[in-house]
Design a protein around this motif. Structure first.
Motif, PDB file in Angstrom:
ATOM      1  N   ALA A   1      -4.528   3.439   1.639  1.00 40.91           N
ATOM      2  CA  ALA A   1      -4.793   2.056   1.226  1.00 40.91           C
ATOM      3  C   ALA A   1      -4.571   1.816  -0.265  1.00 40.91           C
ATOM      4  CB  ALA A   1      -6.227   1.671   1.595  1.00 40.91           C
ATOM      5  N   THR A   2      -4.166   2.829  -1.018  1.00 40.07           N
ATOM      6  CA  THR A   2      -3.900   2.659  -2.449  1.00 40.07           C
ATOM      7  C   THR A   2      -2.876   1.547  -2.658  1.00 40.07           C
ATOM      8  OG1 THR A   2      -4.326   5.001  -2.867  1.00 40.07           O
ATOM      9  CG2 THR A   2      -3.092   3.792  -4.543  1.00 40.07           C
ATOM     10  N   GLU A   3      -3.176   0.615  -3.558  1.00 41.86           N
ATOM     11  CA  GLU A   3      -2.290  -0.534  -3.771  1.00 41.86           C
ATOM     12  C   GLU A   3      -1.284  -0.258  -4.888  1.00 41.86           C
ATOM     13  OE1 GLU A   3      -5.095  -3.802  -4.275  1.00 41.86           O
ATOM     14  OE2 GLU A   3      -4.587  -4.425  -2.230  1.00 41.86           O
TER      15      GLU A   3
ATOM     16  N   THR B   1       0.832  -1.204   0.000  1.00 39.76           N
ATOM     17  CA  THR B   1       0.000   0.000   0.000  1.00 39.76           C
ATOM     18  C   THR B   1       0.866   1.253   0.000  1.00 39.76           C
ATOM     19  OG1 THR B   1      -0.108   0.169   2.413  1.00 39.76           O
ATOM     20  CG2 THR B   1      -1.775  -1.216   1.317  1.00 39.76           C
TER      21      THR B   1
END
Length: 201
Positions: free
Chosen positions: A155-157, A129
């Motif tokens: 939380a961006t992957e 993340t």
């Protein structure tokens, strides 16, 4: 994670010009050197491109702890091939042309340079993340190409492809990201043609 170039934590930087021509060669040099040197503290190892009439290739800088600097210097003097140049503050070793390249490398961080090894890099495998990148490594800033002002949710992957090479920009270790398959992001630099020396990981 605190950068070693903060005023409270400046580290000695050793410049190395071993005649490497490409980023791939420089990456292999870095992993090979660090495998032998075994420093006691975290290291920043960066590559630096040089395009002049006298030198077209890639040099390396190693930012090490004060307590490791002398031992690393001595090991480099004995293990680097003949013709390589080294520079650490007022100390130099090697032929003049290679020393000139090493001096440029030693003076580059933290204003420029592509980081190959840095604190936390071993955590960057598979998909992580944005929070992992910023909290578990020395990377300080994430930039999405085409949207440099965008704020990424924690939380961006990010699909690392086990190859994450941030760059120093005005003293800030910055990773540029691009859209990837499945709505993920990925580092701008892809493993090919500079694969991540898996045998040294």
């Amino acid at each position: 994670m605190t950068s070693p170039y903060d005023p409270s934590g400046v580290r000695p930087v050793i410049g190395v010009d071993a005649g490497t021509a490409t980023l791939r060669e420089a990456d292999h040099l870095i992993h090979g050197l660090l495998g032998r040197l075994a420093p006691t503290a975290d290291v920043f190892a960066c590559t630096h491109l040089h395009r002049t009439d006298e030198r077209r290739g890639t040099t390396v800088s190693l930012a090490v702890a004060d307590t490791d600097a002398d031992a690393v210097w001595q090991e480099l003097v004995t293990t680097l091939p003949e013709g390589a140049g080294l520079a650490l503050a007022d100390r130099t070793h090697g032929p003049a042309a290679a020393v000139d390249g090493a001096r440029l490398a030693a003076a580059a961080p933290p204003d420029s340079g592509r980081a190959v090894v840095y604190p936390g890099v071993r955590h960057l495998t598979g998909t992580v993340t944005a929070a992992d990148l910023l909290d578990r490594t020395a990377i300080e800033r994430l930039v999405v190409m085409g949207a440099p002002a965008a704020e990424l949710p924690p939380a961006t992957e990010v699909m690392t492809q086990d190859h994450v090479r941030p760059e120093w920009r005005a003293g800030v270790l910055t990773l540029t990201l691009v859209p990837a398959a499945g709505g993920l992001l990925a580092p701008f630099e892809v493993p090919n043609p500079t694969p991540c020396c898996a045998d040294h990981a």
